[in-house]
Scaffold this motif. Sequence first.
Motif, mmCIF file in Angstrom:
data_model
loop_
_atom_site.group_PDB
_atom_site.id
_atom_site.type_symbol
_atom_site.label_atom_id
_atom_site.label_comp_id
_atom_site.label_asym_id
_atom_site.label_seq_id
_atom_site.Cartn_x
_atom_site.Cartn_y
_atom_site.Cartn_z
ATOM 1 N N ILE A 50 33.258 6.782 2.980
ATOM 2 C CA ILE A 50 33.754 7.594 2.275
ATOM 3 C C ILE A 50 35.174 7.813 2.347
ATOM 4 O O ILE A 50 36.051 7.779 1.242
ATOM 5 C CB ILE A 50 33.035 8.859 2.087
ATOM 6 N N ALA A 51 35.571 7.785 3.662
ATOM 7 C CA ALA A 51 37.095 7.994 3.927
ATOM 8 C C ALA A 51 37.768 6.771 3.315
ATOM 9 O O ALA A 51 38.840 6.844 2.848
ATOM 10 C CB ALA A 51 37.373 8.272 5.286
ATOM 11 N N ALA A 56 42.028 4.466 0.020
ATOM 12 C CA ALA A 56 42.441 3.013 -0.252
ATOM 13 C C ALA A 56 43.734 3.407 -1.264
ATOM 14 O O ALA A 56 44.887 2.666 -1.001
ATOM 15 C CB ALA A 56 41.293 2.342 -0.782
ATOM 16 N N PRO A 57 43.650 4.264 -2.338
ATOM 17 C CA PRO A 57 44.796 4.296 -3.103
ATOM 18 C C PRO A 57 46.197 4.821 -2.703
ATOM 19 O O PRO A 57 47.118 4.437 -3.106
ATOM 20 C CB PRO A 57 44.297 5.324 -4.302
ATOM 21 N N ARG A 58 46.003 5.400 -1.469
ATOM 22 C CA ARG A 58 47.346 5.947 -1.029
ATOM 23 C C ARG A 58 47.661 5.093 0.367
ATOM 24 O O ARG A 58 48.528 5.716 1.107
ATOM 25 C CB ARG A 58 47.179 7.370 -0.546
ATOM 26 N N TRP A 59 47.022 3.906 0.565
ATOM 27 C CA TRP A 59 47.112 3.505 1.994
ATOM 28 C C TRP A 59 48.509 3.109 2.150
ATOM 29 O O TRP A 59 49.266 3.040 3.275
ATOM 30 C CB TRP A 59 46.226 2.261 2.132
ATOM 31 N N ARG A 60 49.177 2.405 1.089
ATOM 32 C CA ARG A 60 50.507 1.710 1.305
ATOM 33 C C ARG A 60 51.607 2.720 1.626
ATOM 34 O O ARG A 60 52.443 2.545 2.389
ATOM 35 C CB ARG A 60 51.036 1.029 -0.069
ATOM 36 N N ARG A 61 51.312 3.947 0.995
ATOM 37 C CA ARG A 61 52.307 5.150 1.379
ATOM 38 C C ARG A 61 52.040 5.649 2.752
ATOM 39 O O ARG A 61 52.992 5.957 3.429
ATOM 40 C CB ARG A 61 52.006 6.244 0.554
ATOM 41 N N LEU A 62 50.797 5.696 3.175
ATOM 42 C CA LEU A 62 50.331 6.110 4.543
ATOM 43 C C LEU A 62 50.681 5.350 5.530
ATOM 44 O O LEU A 62 51.188 5.729 6.801
ATOM 45 C CB LEU A 62 48.803 6.690 4.552
ATOM 46 N N PRO A 195 47.207 17.425 5.243
ATOM 47 C CA PRO A 195 45.797 17.872 5.883
ATOM 48 C C PRO A 195 44.455 16.716 5.393
ATOM 49 O O PRO A 195 43.628 16.490 6.319
ATOM 50 C CB PRO A 195 45.572 19.111 5.695
ATOM 51 N N HIS A 196 44.443 16.568 4.258
ATOM 52 C CA HIS A 196 43.725 15.701 3.746
ATOM 53 C C HIS A 196 43.519 14.438 4.158
ATOM 54 O O HIS A 196 42.532 13.677 4.484
ATOM 55 C CB HIS A 196 43.375 15.945 2.128
ATOM 56 N N ASP A 197 44.703 13.854 4.146
ATOM 57 C CA ASP A 197 44.948 12.282 4.314
ATOM 58 C C ASP A 197 44.906 12.328 5.906
ATOM 59 O O ASP A 197 44.096 11.282 6.318
ATOM 60 C CB ASP A 197 46.573 11.827 4.051
ATOM 61 N N TRP A 198 45.006 13.304 6.939
ATOM 62 C CA TRP A 198 44.999 13.130 8.041
ATOM 63 C C TRP A 198 43.309 13.355 8.354
ATOM 64 O O TRP A 198 42.787 12.484 9.094
ATOM 65 C CB TRP A 198 45.515 14.588 8.878
ATOM 66 N N SER A 199 42.459 14.282 7.478
ATOM 67 C CA SER A 199 40.997 14.017 7.763
ATOM 68 C C SER A 199 40.418 12.845 7.434
ATOM 69 O O SER A 199 39.591 12.200 7.958
ATOM 70 C CB SER A 199 40.655 15.094 6.833
ATOM 71 N N LEU A 200 40.994 11.926 6.359
ATOM 72 C CA LEU A 200 40.568 10.656 5.849
ATOM 73 C C LEU A 200 40.931 9.808 6.894
ATOM 74 O O LEU A 200 39.972 8.889 7.479
ATOM 75 C CB LEU A 200 41.118 10.330 4.460
ATOM 76 N N LEU A 201 42.014 9.710 7.576
ATOM 77 C CA LEU A 201 42.577 8.856 8.617
ATOM 78 C C LEU A 201 41.487 8.826 9.812
ATOM 79 O O LEU A 201 41.036 7.838 10.461
ATOM 80 C CB LEU A 201 43.929 9.223 8.979
ATOM 81 N N THR A 202 41.125 10.031 10.101
ATOM 82 C CA THR A 202 40.275 10.353 11.205
ATOM 83 C C THR A 202 38.703 9.895 10.729
ATOM 84 O O THR A 202 38.101 9.143 11.641
ATOM 85 C CB THR A 202 39.990 11.925 11.354
#
Length: 319
Positions: A50-51, A56-62, A195-202
């Motif tokens: 799910i993460a 995926a859509p924000r990966w290039r920025r992150l 916070p949401h992106d950090w959760s998804l990275l985790t």
Amino acid sequence: MTASSDRLWGVASGLGAGAMWGLVFLAPKFAPEASPLLLTAGRYLAYGLIAVVLIAPRWRRLAPLIEAGTWRALVWLSLAGNLVYFAFVVVAVHLAGVAASALIVGMVPVVVALWGLKDGGGPPASRTAPPIVLAAVAVGLIGWRALSHGHGVSGGPTGIQTLIGLGCALGALISWTVYAVGNSRWMARLTQVSPHDWSLLTGVVTGGLALLLAVPAALTTQGWTGGAWLKLAGVCLGVALFASIIGNALWNQASRRLPLTMLGQMIVFETVFAFVYGYIWEGRGPAVIEILAILMMIVSVVWCVRAHGPAPIAEEPLH
């Protein structure tokens, strides 16, 4: 946003995270035939999938924002707060029951808050100690009532099994305390990551680690039918979505808005919801002493909020 509204959103996020995380204690009850290793691997494989889809859509920025040291931190945070913690909880629930497990894990607020007293910028111990003590008494009351009525696996656990279950619950307490402190401090450092992106990275890292458990976990499923696999898939997907995706995102919001001493009190809500869900599962209402303990927990949280006064949270950095 004013300091008071920032704290209010932080507390609301902590409450929401507790409501989601309380579901974790029911997962072993929904799929009792699944081994702790299988439930852990299944839940976090689902979380990782799910993460990956969501990030995926924000990966290039992150990607440019995450350095090697951050990836290493994500690995140990994923182990402490997810894989190791959940495996301990599953064994504890099987051998010592929901009540005893929630009791011991429910001491996380006390341990985290005491740890947080070392951080600069927080209120003095004389202001935070009373609500911390109140939370400890509340957890003790709930646990005393639950343990006095007995709760264990079908047919009754042996003394050794119960001891192992309680030891695993203690292991979950230690593991989650390490995660709560470490995650809060990393969130404070990485203000450029939401916070949401950090959760998804985790979640992505946790899913990768869960792949290592997939093969040995599959060895525990001999003789399983299609219905058992469907039930396991439903439990793993449900816990991954509600506890891991939604719950972790809410917790990271609370971590960013609240200081560590106050953040520890928010974990009380996980214990409250775990007991509420347990009552629903057992088809009964709470006893008077349990109602009293839950009210004490709520008072403890409100008291802790007031103890931090009106100072802006942004001026209380976590180190």
